[in-house]
Write a protein that holds these residues in place. Structure first.
Motif, mmCIF file in Angstrom:
data_model
loop_
_atom_site.group_PDB
_atom_site.id
_atom_site.type_symbol
_atom_site.label_atom_id
_atom_site.label_comp_id
_atom_site.label_asym_id
_atom_site.label_seq_id
_atom_site.Cartn_x
_atom_site.Cartn_y
_atom_site.Cartn_z
ATOM 1 N N TRP A 1 98.458 67.563 20.578
ATOM 2 C CA TRP A 1 97.415 66.563 20.355
ATOM 3 C C TRP A 1 97.098 65.724 21.595
ATOM 4 C CZ3 TRP A 1 94.248 66.433 16.281
ATOM 5 C CH2 TRP A 1 94.613 67.176 15.158
ATOM 6 N N ASP A 2 98.016 65.637 22.531
ATOM 7 C CA ASP A 2 97.765 64.874 23.768
ATOM 8 C C ASP A 2 98.409 65.601 24.946
ATOM 9 O OD1 ASP A 2 97.081 62.928 25.613
ATOM 10 O OD2 ASP A 2 98.709 61.572 25.047
ATOM 11 N N PRO A 3 97.913 66.772 25.296
ATOM 12 C CA PRO A 3 98.583 67.591 26.314
ATOM 13 C C PRO A 3 98.577 66.985 27.704
ATOM 14 C CG PRO A 3 96.445 68.524 25.742
ATOM 15 C CD PRO A 3 96.708 67.438 24.749
ATOM 16 N N LEU A 4 97.638 66.091 28.001
ATOM 17 C CA LEU A 4 97.517 65.537 29.351
ATOM 18 C C LEU A 4 98.192 64.176 29.502
ATOM 19 C CD1 LEU A 4 93.810 66.454 30.173
ATOM 20 C CD2 LEU A 4 95.886 67.804 30.555
ATOM 21 N N GLY A 5 98.677 63.601 28.428
ATOM 22 C CA GLY A 5 99.265 62.278 28.533
ATOM 23 C C GLY A 5 98.221 61.190 28.680
ATOM 24 N N VAL A 6 97.133 61.273 27.925
ATOM 25 C CA VAL A 6 96.145 60.191 27.909
ATOM 26 C C VAL A 6 96.799 58.921 27.379
ATOM 27 C CG1 VAL A 6 93.942 59.411 26.937
ATOM 28 C CG2 VAL A 6 94.228 61.792 27.669
ATOM 29 N N PHE A 7 97.639 59.071 26.344
ATOM 30 C CA PHE A 7 98.397 57.953 25.801
ATOM 31 C C PHE A 7 99.783 57.933 26.445
ATOM 32 C CE2 PHE A 7 95.886 59.388 21.927
ATOM 33 C CZ PHE A 7 94.848 58.496 22.153
ATOM 34 N N TYR A 8 100.356 56.750 26.569
ATOM 35 C CA TYR A 8 101.719 56.656 27.066
ATOM 36 C C TYR A 8 102.382 55.418 26.481
ATOM 37 C CZ TYR A 8 105.803 55.734 29.905
ATOM 38 O OH TYR A 8 107.084 55.469 30.292
ATOM 39 N N ALA A 9 103.602 55.581 26.015
ATOM 40 C CA ALA A 9 104.482 54.470 25.677
ATOM 41 C C ALA A 9 105.891 54.937 25.988
ATOM 42 C CB ALA A 9 104.357 54.084 24.203
ATOM 43 N N VAL A 10 106.696 54.059 26.537
ATOM 44 C CA VAL A 10 108.019 54.438 27.018
ATOM 45 C C VAL A 10 108.863 55.042 25.897
ATOM 46 C CG1 VAL A 10 108.971 52.120 26.594
ATOM 47 C CG2 VAL A 10 110.033 53.616 28.315
ATOM 48 N N SER A 11 109.588 56.115 26.240
ATOM 49 C CA SER A 11 110.546 56.757 25.332
ATOM 50 C C SER A 11 109.904 57.152 24.015
ATOM 51 C CB SER A 11 111.766 55.845 25.103
ATOM 52 O OG SER A 11 112.416 55.594 26.328
ATOM 53 N N THR A 12 108.802 57.871 24.112
ATOM 54 C CA THR A 12 108.154 58.466 22.951
ATOM 55 C C THR A 12 108.081 59.970 23.174
ATOM 56 O OG1 THR A 12 106.001 57.957 23.961
ATOM 57 C CG2 THR A 12 106.826 56.442 22.270
ATOM 58 N N PRO A 13 107.834 60.763 22.129
ATOM 59 C CA PRO A 13 107.924 62.212 22.258
ATOM 60 C C PRO A 13 107.106 62.774 23.421
ATOM 61 C CG PRO A 13 107.807 61.632 19.955
ATOM 62 C CD PRO A 13 107.602 60.365 20.724
ATOM 63 N N GLY A 14 107.751 63.625 24.203
ATOM 64 C CA GLY A 14 107.087 64.311 25.287
ATOM 65 C C GLY A 14 106.955 63.547 26.586
ATOM 66 N N THR A 15 107.607 62.391 26.706
ATOM 67 C CA THR A 15 107.452 61.577 27.924
ATOM 68 C C THR A 15 108.626 61.731 28.887
ATOM 69 O OG1 THR A 15 108.462 59.643 26.860
ATOM 70 C CG2 THR A 15 106.055 59.854 26.719
ATOM 71 N N GLU A 16 109.452 62.753 28.713
ATOM 72 C CA GLU A 16 110.641 62.890 29.544
ATOM 73 C C GLU A 16 110.317 62.918 31.044
ATOM 74 O OE1 GLU A 16 111.871 64.492 25.561
ATOM 75 O OE2 GLU A 16 110.071 64.530 26.793
ATOM 76 N N LYS A 17 109.216 63.520 31.412
ATOM 77 C CA LYS A 17 108.897 63.652 32.841
ATOM 78 C C LYS A 17 108.059 62.492 33.372
ATOM 79 C CE LYS A 17 109.209 68.707 32.876
ATOM 80 N NZ LYS A 17 108.508 69.988 33.152
ATOM 81 N N TRP A 18 107.681 61.573 32.492
ATOM 82 C CA TRP A 18 106.873 60.431 32.931
ATOM 83 C C TRP A 18 107.783 59.296 33.404
ATOM 84 C CZ3 TRP A 18 101.590 60.254 33.342
ATOM 85 C CH2 TRP A 18 100.885 61.320 32.780
#
Length: 626
Positions: A587-604
């Motif tokens: 649903w958000d493959p490019l990381g338009v949304f971001y919040a710390v320690s949420t699913p899929g943010t390991e590399k952010w």
């Protein structure tokens, strides 16, 4: 600075409530709702900014003000027109006490003695902060910038706040903000109330979409699906807070309730429900997320969607506890409602009005906590605080029970306190409805303080077999080092009581919960980066490590815990995490949304001293030049 941007920035006084408004044209017609992922398109997204940092670490980053990739003045003015002049330059709410604000676009005079007096008087008032365009109720993750002061010459900078705010009150405004962030590679923050312990409502260099303007509430007596549920329901706009929905429900005949948080200023839709959402009704009815029937939302690709059991069921599941600002922006939430019931409440205080002996107070705390399984197994909820020389239980909540029934449940604890010679104040009351109890016994919380927040959940087994160990961990949390003190905020509830099967993305371990503890470690004003790093280390590796070691649950709460703890994926979601990570990629493959320690943010990562949001890239392989 270009003339058009200067017009946008300087047309008003730079007091947040009076920033420039430009209305050029009406909203376009809404786009058709997307029924499936096939309709979602990210081809208009801007390329990320490529950066390399010392050590040859490569990143793909969001763009920041002052860089060549930052949108032009014309683009910002066009966005302002698209959202009907509701774009604001974000100025920290304490700027009115400072002679000037040194922002990313220059220095602007901001001092206003009348507004400064208002800001100073209201700095601890949660609702006042909620009504500001981008304020965070707890200030640590703003970098504690630009607080009210009696010395107007004190510096005032943007800190980690966002740069612009869209004061959205139509879904087209939200779509415009999402589209602008995606097309221009800008960090995006979705803010409702700013009721946020761990920095997800603010971010350096960001465009903020303020959702508090969505205040619509629609009640129905007979929800007609999809799904098998046919009872009462209510559709709640994204900006509606607990106090509003509970008061409106109380006015109905018969009175109605929904599962809200214990704090009246918390918004229901958005981050609260995307983290699960717990409150006084949770022992009886589960998490707020368990009671959702449908969402209206906008995806990272800018598409309007309905998510429920029939339409986009995977998104429906993810939005129910799968993590805030991760899958879509919620416009409204339809939830089950319940008939309000006669209730009983009680309070217990052990403090310096009774004794100055900390051993006596801790012995009373141990006895209280020993009975916590008994409390939740009898359908109770309790909110308690442990501070230096103080245990405050305010209140126990017994929904659908009489005062006599509540007293009977609590009597074994009272008998044990008496037998141990523990002094205390205890009182119980009957109320005609839960709402009457809520207004009388729940207290306002204070905003404006700087602190780090952690926490952990203790399950039935922990309390039954290791209550002494839990108490020792709580002692460590309140005095982790000779120069530090901490605060405990505890919540006794069990989302599995009477409803042991979860229908949300919340951690399965919650269905055997007894006590969720929030740990608070105050951060002194003016702390250096080294001091902050030291306090974070104490929180993670002393305070919360003690709680983890005393527990078998392996679980904590998404919205009220240390986001930098080890294995946060498992601690927040357990076995649900792999599914949620896959859905984030969908649903958000490019990381338009971001919040710390949420699913899929390991590399952010947020690099460059907490300013730049980037995705870490693998090192390039060796050249195969010809």
């Amino acid at each position: 600075m270009s003339p058009s941007l200067r017009t946008l920035l300087l047309a008003a006084s730079f007091v947040p409530a009076a920033l420039a408004r430009i209305t050029v044209r009406n909203d376009p017609d809404p786009e058709a709702e997307a029924d499936s992922l096939d309709a979602l398109d990210f081809s208009d997204a801007a390329a990320p900014l490529a950066l390399t940092r010392p050590g040859g670490v490569h990143y793909a980053c969001k763009c920041l003000p002052g860089e060549s990739c930052w949108p032009s003045a014309q683009k910002w003015n066009t966005l302002n027109a698209t959202v009907n002049g509701r774009l604001r330059v974000h100025i920290p709410p304490g700027a009115v006490c400072h002679s000037s604000f040194q922002g990313p676009f220059g220095t602007v005079n901001t001092y206003d003695p009348v507004k400064c007096a208002e800001a100073t008087a209201n700095w601890s008032n949660e609702q006042w902060h909620v009504e500001q365009p981008g304020s965070n109720l707890w200030t640590y993750f703003t970098n504690d910038t630009c607080r009210p002061t009696t010395n107007p010459s004190d510096a005032c900078t943007l800190g980690y706040y966002g740069v612009y705010v869209i004061m959205a009150n139509k879904k087209q405004h939200v779509k415009a903000g999402i589209d602008f962030a995606r097309r221009n590679n800008i960090r995006l923050i979705v803010r409702n109330t700013g009721h946020d312990f761990i920095g997800r409502s603010t971010g350096y260099g960001a465009l903020i979409i303020n959702m508090h303007g969505f205040q619509d509430i629609t009640w129905t007596d007979n929800y007609k699906g999809p799904g098998s549920y046919k009872g009462g329901a209510v559709t709640i706009g994204a900006g509606v807070q607990a106090n509003t929905i509970l008061a409106q429900g109380h006015a109905k005949n018969p009175p109605r309730v929904v599962v809200t948080g214990e704090c009246p200023t918390v918004g229901i839709s958005g981050g609260f429900i995307q983290g699960g959402g717990h409150g006084p009704w949770t022992t009886l009815k589960g998490f707020s997320a368990d009671n959702v029937l449908s969402f209206e939302a906008i995806t990272a690709s800018g598409k309007y969607v309905t998510a429920n059991e029939k339409k986009n069921p995977d998104l429906f599941y993810a939005l129910k506890g799968g993590g805030p600002a991760s899958f879509a922006v919620i416009l409204s939430t339809t939830m089950k409602t319940f008939t309000d019931l006669p209730s009983a409440g009680a309070t217990l205080y052990i403090n310096t009005t009774h004794t100055f002996d900390p051993d006596v107070i801790w012995e009373g705390t141990k006895i209280f906590h020993k009975w916590s399984n008994h409390f939740v197994d009898n359908g109770l909820y309790a909110y308690y605080e442990i501070l230096p020389f103080t245990l405050r239980v305010r209140p126990w909540v017994a929904i659908g029970k009489t005062k006599a029934q509540l007293d009977s449940i609590l009597q074994p604890m009272i008998d044990e306190l008496d037998a141990a010679g523990i002094p205390y104040d205890f009182e119980s009351k009957a109320f005609p409805t839960f709402y009457d109890l809520y207004v009388d016994l729940f207290e306002p919380e204070a905003a404006g303080e700087s602190a780090l927040t952690g926490g952990w959940m203790f399950n039935h087994h922990d309390v039954a077999t290791n209550n002494d160990g839990i108490i020792e961990a709580l002692k460590t949390a309140t005095a982790p080092r000779s120069d530090l003190f901490g605060i405990i905020v505890g919540h006794l509830f069990n989302p599995g009581y009477g409803a042991p099967i979860s229908n949300s993305a919340t951690h399965p371990a919650w269905r055997n919960a007894t006590d969720f503890v929030i740990t608070v470690l105050p951060v002194p004003a003016g702390s250096s980066l080294a001091q902050k790093a030291d306090l974070q280390d104490v929180l993670t590796n002393v305070v919360d490590e003690g709680l983890r070691s005393a527990s078998t649950s392996g679980c904590t709460y998404v919205n009220e815990a240390d986001p930098y703890q080890p294995n946060w994926q498992s601690a927040f979601w357990g076995s649900e995490y792999p599914k949620l990570r896959a859905l984030r990629a969908k649903w958000d493959p490019l990381g338009v949304f971001y919040a710390v320690s949420t699913p899929g943010t390991e590399k952010w990562e947020v690099i460059d001293y907490g300013t730049r949001l980037c995705k870490r890239l693998p090192a390039p392989g060796p050249s195969t030049g010809q």
